[in-house]
Design an enzyme around this catalytic site. Structure first.
Site, short mmCIF file in Angstrom:
data_model
loop_
_atom_site.label_atom_id
_atom_site.label_comp_id
_atom_site.label_asym_id
_atom_site.label_seq_id
_atom_site.Cartn_x
_atom_site.Cartn_y
_atom_site.Cartn_z
N TYR A 1 0.82 -1.21 0.00
CA TYR A 1 0.00 0.00 0.00
C TYR A 1 0.86 1.27 0.00
O TYR A 1 0.35 2.35 -0.30
CB TYR A 1 -0.94 0.02 1.22
CG TYR A 1 -2.16 -0.83 1.03
CD1 TYR A 1 -2.09 -2.21 1.08
CD2 TYR A 1 -3.41 -0.24 0.79
CE1 TYR A 1 -3.22 -2.99 0.91
CE2 TYR A 1 -4.54 -1.01 0.62
CZ TYR A 1 -4.44 -2.39 0.67
OH TYR A 1 -5.57 -3.15 0.49
N LYS B 1 3.68 -14.93 4.99
CA LYS B 1 4.00 -15.91 3.96
C LYS B 1 5.53 -16.01 3.95
O LYS B 1 6.19 -15.68 2.95
CB LYS B 1 3.43 -15.42 2.61
CG LYS B 1 3.57 -16.41 1.46
CD LYS B 1 2.60 -17.56 1.52
CE LYS B 1 2.88 -18.52 0.37
NZ LYS B 1 2.02 -19.73 0.42
N ASP C 1 -2.12 -18.48 3.36
CA ASP C 1 -3.03 -19.36 2.62
C ASP C 1 -3.69 -20.37 3.55
O ASP C 1 -4.89 -20.64 3.47
CB ASP C 1 -2.30 -20.06 1.45
CG ASP C 1 -0.95 -20.66 1.82
OD1 ASP C 1 -0.47 -20.42 2.95
OD2 ASP C 1 -0.38 -21.39 0.99
N ASP D 1 -6.04 -6.94 4.47
CA ASP D 1 -7.16 -6.50 3.64
C ASP D 1 -7.98 -7.70 3.18
O ASP D 1 -9.21 -7.73 3.31
CB ASP D 1 -6.61 -5.74 2.42
CG ASP D 1 -7.71 -5.32 1.47
OD1 ASP D 1 -8.73 -4.78 1.95
OD2 ASP D 1 -7.57 -5.55 0.26
N ASP E 1 -11.93 -9.33 4.64
CA ASP E 1 -13.13 -9.56 3.84
C ASP E 1 -13.63 -10.99 4.08
O ASP E 1 -14.83 -11.24 4.22
CB ASP E 1 -12.86 -9.36 2.34
CG ASP E 1 -13.22 -7.95 1.88
OD1 ASP E 1 -13.14 -7.02 2.71
OD2 ASP E 1 -13.58 -7.77 0.70
#
Ligand code: IPM
Ligand code: MN
Length: 330
Positions: free
Chosen positions: A125, A176, A209, A233, A237
């Site tokens: 970002y 990750k 993941d 982010d 959701d």
């Protein structure tokens, strides 16, 4: 004590849900002085302005900001996101994006009660990168992830302190590290070092993941999650989807150092397709307002609002009828 609240209703259903949030906050007995700002897609389309310097300056001196949603279909992608929302996050140093999720048993799991601490000023970002030879067959586009020790550490410290204060005092780092061996390494080392200052917090690590699976199949595994900006982010959701839908997902963009106002907003967007129809669910905005009140020290009012929203599952109706019903249940 009166709190001076900047109100950015924004576009679409934004002003509608913010009006209900403020109605409920007032009904809880909190004194608010509203300072309205006409910002968002409509303003941009009318004047070309996104966030004029003098308005940003006025926002800096408020106690908090409540934002509905920004975005209209006619504005090109990125203009409002980069120019308004992300600009406010960066300029006001809102380095934690706090997103709580609470849900009873569902189709895929036995319920959830966890909070995501999303780093809110760095990562991809930050806007690092650019084009080379744009528009040619040899075009190159890069978009780097910026991770500073300072930025990671302050976010991780916030998450540890939050976990310490919760019943399960458990904190999971999500990243990750097996692929992002530079950024992930910095996050993991920082997490490990800060953990030494919080021996009472149980720690864990999941790859992002795998976390996506666990969030659906076994969200109870999580109490507090700390993660980078983009992973946060996406995972939030997903959190919204498993915990009552996006109509319940609230967030606080926090400046924990309190060098300026923090900003509270529902996670959902401006939903232009239902704007003006009275069909918008104001609950996410109401919960965001409760988070704002808690951050302002109005714990009791915040608690009553959270409980009233929780007990409003049976309530259906228009946006303002739902707001009225929640206010009555305080
Ligand atoms: C969010 C939104 C924003 C983000 C967009 C609108 C810039 O998706 O708050 O989650 O990506 O952070
Ligand atoms: Mn998002």
């Amino acid at each position: 004590m009166t709190h001076r609240i900047g109100v950015i209703g924004g576009d679409g259903i934004g002003p509608e849900v913010v009006a209900e949030a403020l109605k409920v906050a007032r009904a809880a007995g909190v004194e608010l002085e509203e300072v309205p700002f006409d910002l968002g897609g409509s303003r941009y389309l009318a004047t070309g302005e996104v966030l004029p310097a003098d308005e940003l300056e006025r926002i800096r001196h408020l106690d908090a900001v409540l934002l509905g949603a920004v975005g209209t279909p006619d504005v090109p992608p990125g203009v409002l996101e980069r120019g308004l929302l992300l600009r406010l996050r960066f300029e006001l140093d809102l380095y934690v994006n706090l997103r709580p999720f609470l849900a009873g048993p569902g189709r895929h799991n036995d319920g959830a009660d966890f909070v995501v601490v999303r780093e809110n000023t760095e990562g991809v970002y930050a806007g690092e990168g650019g084009f080379l030879r744009k528009g040619t067959p040899q075009e190159i586009a890069t978009q780097g992830s910026v991770n500073t020790r300072h930025g990671v550490e302050r976010c991780v410290r916030f998450a540890f302190a939050l976990a310490r204060g919760r019943e399960r005092h458990r904190l999971t780092l999500v990243h990750k590290t097996n692929v992002l061996t530079f950024a992930g390494d910095l996050w993991q080392r920082t997490f490990g070092e800060v953990a030494a200052d919080f021996p009472d917090v149980d720690t864990g690590y999941d790859h992002v993941d795998a976390a996506a699976i666990h969030l659906v199949a076994d969200p109870d595994r999580y109490d507090v999650i700390v993660t980078d900006n983009l992973f946060g982010d996406i995972l939030t959701d997903l959190g919204g989807a498993i915990a009552g839908g996006i109509g319940r997902a609230a967030s606080g963009n926090l400046n924990p150092d309190r060098t300026g106002p923090s900003m509270f907003e529902p996670v959902h967007g401006s939903a232009p397709d239902i704007a003006g129809s009275g069909r918008a669910d104001p609950r996410a905005a109401v919960i965001s307002a409760a988070m704002m009140l808690e951050f302002l020290g109005e714990d009791e009012a915040a608690d009553r609002i959270a409980k009233a929203v929780g007990s409003s599952e049976d309530v259906a109706g228009t946006t303002s009828e739902i707001g009225d019903a929640i206010a009555e249940r305080l």
